[in-house]
Motif scaffolding. Structure first.
Motif, PDB file in Angstrom:
ATOM      1  N   ASP A 118     -78.324 -13.012 -22.869  1.00 40.93           N
ATOM      2  CA  ASP A 118     -77.226 -12.470 -23.310  1.00 40.93           C
ATOM      3  C   ASP A 118     -76.632 -11.281 -22.214  1.00 40.93           C
ATOM      4  O   ASP A 118     -75.711 -10.454 -22.672  1.00 40.93           O
ATOM      5  CB  ASP A 118     -77.194 -11.865 -24.577  1.00 40.93           C
ATOM      6  N   GLY A 119     -77.347 -11.008 -21.228  1.00 42.40           N
ATOM      7  CA  GLY A 119     -77.071  -9.998 -20.234  1.00 42.40           C
ATOM      8  C   GLY A 119     -77.422  -8.790 -20.716  1.00 42.40           C
ATOM      9  O   GLY A 119     -76.926  -7.664 -19.905  1.00 42.40           O
ATOM     10  N   VAL A 120     -78.226  -8.321 -21.564  1.00 41.76           N
ATOM     11  CA  VAL A 120     -78.520  -7.177 -21.927  1.00 41.76           C
ATOM     12  C   VAL A 120     -79.322  -6.308 -20.887  1.00 41.76           C
ATOM     13  O   VAL A 120     -79.185  -5.063 -20.880  1.00 41.76           O
ATOM     14  CB  VAL A 120     -79.480  -7.010 -23.254  1.00 41.76           C
ATOM     15  N   LEU A 121     -79.808  -6.840 -20.084  1.00 37.01           N
ATOM     16  CA  LEU A 121     -80.823  -6.237 -19.051  1.00 37.01           C
ATOM     17  C   LEU A 121     -80.006  -6.178 -17.587  1.00 37.01           C
ATOM     18  O   LEU A 121     -80.652  -5.836 -16.643  1.00 37.01           O
ATOM     19  CB  LEU A 121     -82.111  -7.299 -18.758  1.00 37.01           C
ATOM     20  N   GLY A 122     -78.884  -6.622 -17.652  1.00 38.32           N
ATOM     21  CA  GLY A 122     -77.971  -6.423 -16.421  1.00 38.32           C
ATOM     22  C   GLY A 122     -78.627  -7.246 -15.350  1.00 38.32           C
ATOM     23  O   GLY A 122     -78.577  -6.895 -14.150  1.00 38.32           O
ATOM     24  N   GLY A 123     -79.124  -8.433 -15.425  1.00 35.00           N
ATOM     25  CA  GLY A 123     -79.520  -9.167 -14.451  1.00 35.00           C
ATOM     26  C   GLY A 123     -81.097  -8.859 -13.990  1.00 35.00           C
ATOM     27  O   GLY A 123     -81.314  -8.776 -12.803  1.00 35.00           O
ATOM     28  N   VAL A 124     -81.917  -9.009 -14.943  1.00 34.03           N
ATOM     29  CA  VAL A 124     -83.247  -8.689 -14.695  1.00 34.03           C
ATOM     30  C   VAL A 124     -83.938  -9.566 -14.017  1.00 34.03           C
ATOM     31  O   VAL A 124     -84.830  -9.238 -13.182  1.00 34.03           O
ATOM     32  CB  VAL A 124     -84.057  -8.492 -15.937  1.00 34.03           C
ATOM     33  N   ASN A 125     -83.442 -11.075 -13.937  1.00 35.00           N
ATOM     34  CA  ASN A 125     -84.186 -11.820 -13.354  1.00 35.00           C
ATOM     35  C   ASN A 125     -83.508 -12.498 -12.022  1.00 35.00           C
ATOM     36  O   ASN A 125     -83.594 -13.644 -11.563  1.00 35.00           O
ATOM     37  CB  ASN A 125     -84.534 -13.106 -14.141  1.00 35.00           C
ATOM     38  N   GLY A 126     -82.608 -11.521 -11.734  1.00 38.05           N
ATOM     39  CA  GLY A 126     -81.914 -11.982 -10.423  1.00 38.05           C
ATOM     40  C   GLY A 126     -82.518 -11.170  -9.094  1.00 38.05           C
ATOM     41  O   GLY A 126     -82.234 -10.262  -8.530  1.00 38.05           O
ATOM     42  N   GLY A 127     -83.219 -12.192  -8.355  1.00 34.24           N
ATOM     43  CA  GLY A 127     -83.823 -12.265  -7.071  1.00 34.24           C
ATOM     44  C   GLY A 127     -84.832 -11.054  -7.157  1.00 34.24           C
ATOM     45  O   GLY A 127     -85.197 -10.127  -7.899  1.00 34.24           O
ATOM     46  N   PHE A 151     -87.447  -2.443 -13.118  1.00 31.52           N
ATOM     47  CA  PHE A 151     -87.336  -1.239 -11.862  1.00 31.52           C
ATOM     48  C   PHE A 151     -88.244  -1.913 -10.668  1.00 31.52           C
ATOM     49  O   PHE A 151     -88.194  -1.551  -9.725  1.00 31.52           O
ATOM     50  CB  PHE A 151     -88.098  -0.002 -12.537  1.00 31.52           C
ATOM     51  N   SER A 152     -89.206  -2.566 -11.178  1.00 31.84           N
ATOM     52  CA  SER A 152     -90.265  -3.402 -10.116  1.00 31.84           C
ATOM     53  C   SER A 152     -89.150  -4.112  -9.154  1.00 31.84           C
ATOM     54  O   SER A 152     -89.170  -4.023  -7.782  1.00 31.84           O
ATOM     55  CB  SER A 152     -91.076  -4.234 -10.625  1.00 31.84           C
ATOM     56  N   GLN A 153     -88.372  -5.021  -9.652  1.00 30.80           N
ATOM     57  CA  GLN A 153     -87.404  -5.766  -8.726  1.00 30.80           C
ATOM     58  C   GLN A 153     -86.416  -4.933  -7.956  1.00 30.80           C
ATOM     59  O   GLN A 153     -86.136  -5.180  -6.762  1.00 30.80           O
ATOM     60  CB  GLN A 153     -86.569  -6.668  -9.699  1.00 30.80           C
ATOM     61  N   LYS A 154     -85.908  -3.882  -8.662  1.00 30.52           N
ATOM     62  CA  LYS A 154     -85.255  -2.734  -7.836  1.00 30.52           C
ATOM     63  C   LYS A 154     -85.956  -2.166  -6.872  1.00 30.52           C
ATOM     64  O   LYS A 154     -85.404  -2.114  -5.569  1.00 30.52           O
ATOM     65  CB  LYS A 154     -84.788  -1.669  -8.755  1.00 30.52           C
ATOM     66  N   TYR A 155     -87.157  -1.879  -7.134  1.00 28.71           N
ATOM     67  CA  TYR A 155     -88.111  -1.161  -6.117  1.00 28.71           C
ATOM     68  C   TYR A 155     -88.328  -2.032  -5.100  1.00 28.71           C
ATOM     69  O   TYR A 155     -88.575  -1.634  -3.805  1.00 28.71           O
ATOM     70  CB  TYR A 155     -89.354  -0.734  -6.812  1.00 28.71           C
ATOM     71  N   VAL A 156     -88.694  -3.144  -5.258  1.00 23.14           N
ATOM     72  CA  VAL A 156     -88.975  -4.374  -4.221  1.00 23.14           C
ATOM     73  C   VAL A 156     -87.893  -4.458  -2.952  1.00 23.14           C
ATOM     74  O   VAL A 156     -88.063  -4.402  -1.948  1.00 23.14           O
ATOM     75  CB  VAL A 156     -89.523  -5.778  -4.649  1.00 23.14           C
ATOM     76  N   LEU A 157     -86.659  -4.500  -3.935  1.00 24.23           N
ATOM     77  CA  LEU A 157     -85.435  -4.754  -3.074  1.00 24.23           C
ATOM     78  C   LEU A 157     -85.184  -3.572  -2.018  1.00 24.23           C
ATOM     79  O   LEU A 157     -84.870  -3.652  -1.038  1.00 24.23           O
ATOM     80  CB  LEU A 157     -84.178  -5.257  -3.954  1.00 24.23           C
ATOM     81  N   MET A 158     -85.590  -2.495  -2.535  1.00 26.00           N
ATOM     82  CA  MET A 158     -85.174  -1.163  -2.031  1.00 26.00           C
ATOM     83  C   MET A 158     -86.188  -0.918  -0.891  1.00 26.00           C
ATOM     84  O   MET A 158     -85.942  -0.795   0.388  1.00 26.00           O
ATOM     85  CB  MET A 158     -85.487   0.041  -2.993  1.00 26.00           C
ATOM     86  N   LYS A 159     -87.485  -1.129  -1.187  1.00 26.72           N
ATOM     87  CA  LYS A 159     -88.532  -1.285  -0.154  1.00 26.72           C
ATOM     88  C   LYS A 159     -88.069  -2.219   1.102  1.00 26.72           C
ATOM     89  O   LYS A 159     -88.451  -1.911   2.231  1.00 26.72           O
ATOM     90  CB  LYS A 159     -89.877  -1.617  -0.686  1.00 26.72           C
ATOM     91  N   LYS A 160     -87.725  -3.373   0.621  1.00 27.09           N
ATOM     92  CA  LYS A 160     -87.489  -4.542   1.750  1.00 27.09           C
ATOM     93  C   LYS A 160     -86.291  -4.102   2.641  1.00 27.09           C
ATOM     94  O   LYS A 160     -86.192  -4.003   3.855  1.00 27.09           O
ATOM     95  CB  LYS A 160     -87.150  -5.764   1.218  1.00 27.09           C
TER      96      LYS A 160
END
Length: 443
Positions: free
Chosen positions: A28-37, A126-135
């Motif tokens: 339902d999109g509550v998480l704003g794309g938590v499983n996206g990449g 936050f982990s996914q955002k963190y990984v993308l930021m680090k990359k």
């Protein structure tokens, strides 16, 4: 008995109190794309550290504690179905509250249940955002090092291209800027400034340098007359962006301990700054230009040169069009110019000095009022018979009474009283009251 939503021990509670499972939340999109990449970092990475380092604005609302309005790190759910950060709800209870902060329902059970599903979702997001930021950081850091290596060997148009690419890497990325500094890039970039440097190269160099955190040694290297001279040339002839960057770079040098005033005792520099101040098409240069004029006006040789290039009437005439911060800077500079006789004479001779400075009194900030009073005192003391009647005609006396009756600094009130007395010397008491229309103000 209060109505409440039954609580699933590991459910995710939405904004309306409805309990969602993980699949529903993602679907339902509550998480704003938590499983996206992106992957997930090791669980050893502290959630608090990730939240602080990322400093994101678009955080899903279900992750936010209703009490602190900050992302939750240890979410717990009450019997009402509402979820809070553990430390925040415990603080609420410690204040004697026995209600749910969001719904204000009385609690029939003060137990809190760890919301493990929500904690997992927060950590994953936050982990996914963190990984993308680090990359991204690693990518831009590596590219910055490559371009820096190219720059050491490049010549001609290739040098301009390398500098342009480096600028587009370092300006938006903090880690790239740190990398350039750590790799000794400041000395490489600074070395490109010299008497024979083209403006195409110089403008890119200045844009990069102004974005970096320069240490004292780097600033000392930039204080060479040949480098400053080139920067001043670009301030006069470059694009609007280049002009603003040149001003900001010089401002950084002026604030350095070993700065020498003769470096800014330049006719060209002052002319360039005044052009920026008066430029009606590009207003983004006004604040930086006035911001540089403030510190350099502390030097007598600079003030003398400012008078000679006609800066006084130009500064006076733009006063009505300035925003509060810029107005304060302009009044500061005019007040500084009044510390010398030639400056006081120039300020007095400017046709709009008295009406514009009187208008500022009690209209903007206390600092503006302070500088304006000091300017008016200087010109009225210099030529009382000429300036005092003019000041009275434009409403100075009534403004001074407002200052005296206000809750501002006592020294400001004293200066106002002295100026009021000076203005009254040329009138009888009755005439002064009549001329100044003080009756309403006194009442």
């Amino acid at each position: 008995m209060p109505m409440f939503q039954p609580l699933k021990r590991d459910g995710l509670v939405g904004g309306d109190g409805q309990v969602l499972d993980l699949d529903t939340a993602v679907k339902d999109g509550v998480l704003g794309g938590v499983n996206g990449g992106g992957g997930v970092v090791d669980e050893k990475v502290d959630l608090k550290a990730m939240i602080k380092e990322l400093d994101l604005q678009d955080i899903p609302s279900v992750f936010i504690c209703p009490i602190s309005l900050e992302p939750m790190q240890d979410p717990v759910t009450l019997c009402t179905g509402q979820t809070y950060e553990r430390s925040n709800i415990h603080k609420w209870f410690s204040l004697g509250h026995l209600t749910c902060p969001t719904t204000m329902q009385e609690l029939w059970d003060d137990a809190v249940t760890p919301n493990r599903t929500l904690h997992h979702l927060i950590y994953t997001w936050f982990s996914q955002k963190y990984v993308l930021m680090k990359k991204r950081s690693e990518d831009v850091q590596g590219r910055a090092i490559e371009v820096l290596g190219t720059l050491k060997k490049a010549k001609g148009q290739a040098r301009v291209h390398a500098l342009s690419e480096l600028k587009h890497i370092v300006v938006p990325h903090l880690m790239a800027r740190k990398t350039v500094v750590e790799e000794g890039g400041v000395s490489v970039i600074s070395s490109l400034l010299g008497p024979f440097t083209s403006h195409a190269v110089g403008s890119e160099v200045v844009a990069i340098l102004v974005s970096l955190d320069l240490d004292s040694d780097s600033k000392s290297g930039l204080m060479q007359p040949a480098k400053v001279s080139l920067i001043v040339d670009m301030l006069n002839d470059g694009s609007n962006e280049t002009k603003v960057n040149c001003v900001r770079l010089i401002r950084g040098l002026v604030e350095e301990k070993g700065f020498r005033p003769e470096l800014v005792s330049s006719h060209s520099l002052l002319v360039g700054l005044m052009r920026l101040v008066k430029d009606k098409r590009h207003r983004n240069g006004v604040s930086p230009a006035l911001g540089l004029l403030k510190p350099i006006s502390a030097h007598k040789q600079v003030r003398s040169l400012m008078v000679r290039v006609g800066a006084v009437p130009q500064l006076v005439d733009i006063l009505p069009s300035l925003d509060p911060d810029c107005l304060e800077s302009a009044l500061f500079v005019l007040d500084a110019l009044c510390s010398d006789m030639e400056g006081r004479v120039a300020v007095k001779d400017s046709a709009n000095t008295i009406p514009y400075t009187v208008k500022v009194l009690m209209r903007v900030t206390e600092s503006c009022t302070n500088y304006a009073l000091s300017i008016l005192w200087s010109v009225c003391k210099l030529a009382p018979e000429e300036c005092s009647p003019l000041a009275v005609e434009v409403g100075l006396a009534a403004k001074l009474l407002l200052v005296i009756q206000s809750g501002c600094d006592p020294a400001l009130k004293q200066r106002s009283a002295e100026l009021l007395k000076l203005c009254s010397l040329h009138y009888s008491d009755t005439m002064f009251i009549s001329k100044c229309k003080l009756t309403r103000t006194i009442q």
